[in-house]
Design an enzyme around this catalytic site. Structure first.
Site, PDB file in Angstrom:
ATOM      1  CB  SER A 127      -2.847   0.555  -0.614  1.00  0.00           C
ATOM      2  OG  SER A 127      -3.473   1.673  -1.734  1.00  0.00           O
ATOM      3  CE1 TYR A 152      -6.096   3.215   2.590  1.00  0.00           C
ATOM      4  CE2 TYR A 152      -5.385   3.862   0.421  1.00  0.00           C
ATOM      5  CZ  TYR A 152      -5.847   2.882   1.233  1.00  0.00           C
ATOM      6  OH  TYR A 152      -6.100   1.425   0.805  1.00  0.00           O
TER       7      TYR A 152
END
Length: 341
Positions: A127, A152
């Protein structure tokens, strides 16, 4: 090829599985159909895939070690594309253990499956969130990413480190893809674009964080899938540019690669909203709010390595991609704004 796609009922996983089936691959799709967002949307994607005789869906959680071991032993996939993960920056603030179970424990189970069953290439989703406090733009895979600002992001950085370890120890080719703000038809309801569309059509205000002073490198899902498919067909190899004297995060003596996958065209959040208003034919009511914990101000992908190594570069204009999303949204939710959420 026989390809295992995890997260196949998810946004990117659905689009990837569809394209792989269209070109003649055999796809095993794994998903746990959790309720992080509307399960109905996941089921609808799944129904589209099961129409193909070359698709087999498996309802399984990656954290189920025995289940994952059995799946690899039974199916013997040639390639694995790991897109299953607990997503969302803000959700990680209140549900940390979910990220550990899915993104760390689950990823180890995938790595072990690949290691013990002769998988030729593991492709996995990272990501743009890994860039964290990095303010040097555009974000480059050659930059150090040691300061994540959400759990995350930390789990995605950990995935890259874990993959490198398996590439080094077991010569497992792994390629990590840092996706930048993916959008398009069949998108995720927790993403800003989806929320904005629902609220505008319903005549409700939209939450605009940091008073709109943010940039995102919005990347159309079709471009993402094209890039993933090119990566699938080009397994990682050791990089001749690697030097232990001057280590570069993007190179390795192991069969390991990292790529940014982004449109290389950051867009101001307020410009996104204006473009969406035009596509919907309706004005938005803005609720201006401060920056949320875990959010970064700007994302901007340097895709030079992707272009050089694989000859592919995301390039769908925002106005075109938004038009396709709005067309899908109106059709899928034709019963009324948000009624099928």
């Amino acid at each position: 090829m026989k390809i295992l796609v995890t997260g196949s009922a998810g946004f990117i996983g659905f689009h990837l599985a569809s394209r792989l089936l269209a070109r003649g691959d055999e796809v095993i799709g794994l998903d746990n159909f959790n309720d992080y967002y509307a399960v109905e949307l996941k089921e609808a994607r799944h129904r589209q895939l099961t129409a193909s005789p070359s698709y087999r869906g498996v309802r399984l959680d990656l954290s189920d070690r025995a289940g994952v071991e059995d799946l690899f032993r039974r199916e013997q996939p040639e390639v694995v594309v790991n897109l299953a993960a607990q997503a969302g920056v803000r959700y990680s603030l209140d549900h940390p253990h979910t990220y550990v179970d899915s993104n760390l424990v689950g990823f180890v189970n995938v790595l072990e499956g690949c290691r013990h069953h002769g998988v030729k290439h593991l492709v996995y989703a990272s990501s743009s969130s890994v860039y964290g406090l990095n303010t040097h733009l555009p974000f480059s895979v050659h930059d150090r990413v040691d300061h994540p600002i959400s759990l995350y992001a930390a789990t995605k950085k950990a995935n890259e480190l874990m993959a490198h370890t398996y590439s080094h120890l077991y010569r497992l080719p792994t390629t990590g893809l840092r996706f930048f703000t993916v959008y398009g038809p069949w998108g995720r309801p927790d993403m800003a674009l989806f929320k904005f569309t629902r609220a505008i059509l319903a005549g409700e205000p939209i939450d605009v964080y940091n008073h709109g002073q943010m940039q995102r490198d919005f990347t159309y899902v079709g471009d993402i899938v094209t890039s993933v498919m090119r990566v699938i067909d080009h397994p990682a190899t050791p990089d001749a540019r690697w030097s232990s004297d001057q280590p570069d995060p993007a190179t390795s003596s192991a069969p390991y690669r990292l790529y940014n996958v982004g449109n290389h065209q950051p867009v101001e959040l307020l410009d996104l909203i204006r473009t969406l208003e035009e596509a919907l034919g309706k004005k938005a009511e803005l609720k201006l709010l401060p920056l949320q914990p875990g959010d970064v101000l700007s994302t901007f992908a340097d895709v030079d390595n992707l272009v050089r190594d694989l000859g592919v570069q995301p390039a769908t204009p925002l106005v075109s991609g938004l038009g396709r999303f709005v067309e899908w949204y109106r059709d899928f939710y034709s019963a009324g704004p948000g009624e099928r959420r």
